[in-house]
Design an enzyme around this catalytic site. Sequence first.
Site: not given
Length: 169
Positions: A46, A51, A97-98, A139-140, A143
């Site tokens: 995702g 991000q 998380c990236l 989660h996304e 963001h």
Amino acid sequence: MAILDIVTFPTPSLRLKSKKVSKFDAELQTLIDNMFETMRAAPGVGLAAPQIGQSIRLVVVEYKEDGDENAKPRKYVLVNPEIIKRSEEKVTDIEGCLSVPGLAGKVERHEAITVRAKNRFGKPLKIDAEGWLARIFQHEIDHLDGVLYIDRAEEVFEPTPEEAEQIKD
Ligand code: ZN
């Protein structure tokens, strides 16, 4: 297509509340394609626009359900997503998380949610998600409001290589 730079914690822009997308133009289509490519290269399941440094309400997800090796991963584009229903049942599991490389955390999420959003062309859609997909969406979507999983985690730690392998985001 192009691989974009992923913004990492503690970059302040990750903390902004993102703006709604209003134009479903060619620029948006290119951005979506580039986000998919960036997510796959990372690799991740995702990616939210903040991000990659764009403060707009856009999420891409590409996820394959466990237990079905032959299944093709499903792609989701969520523009201006809203969670309109949340299960009372919550589950705790490990997320990464990236934008927070090298760490993982135990996070409690709703087991199932319903998301209302628009697709990449502006057409309304509604998705019922449960399990890992529901977790990825929560989660996304966080963001987009400047929220990171480390804000919600009951514990943040450095995963072992084996643990890192199992983290799906
Ligand atoms: Zn993330």
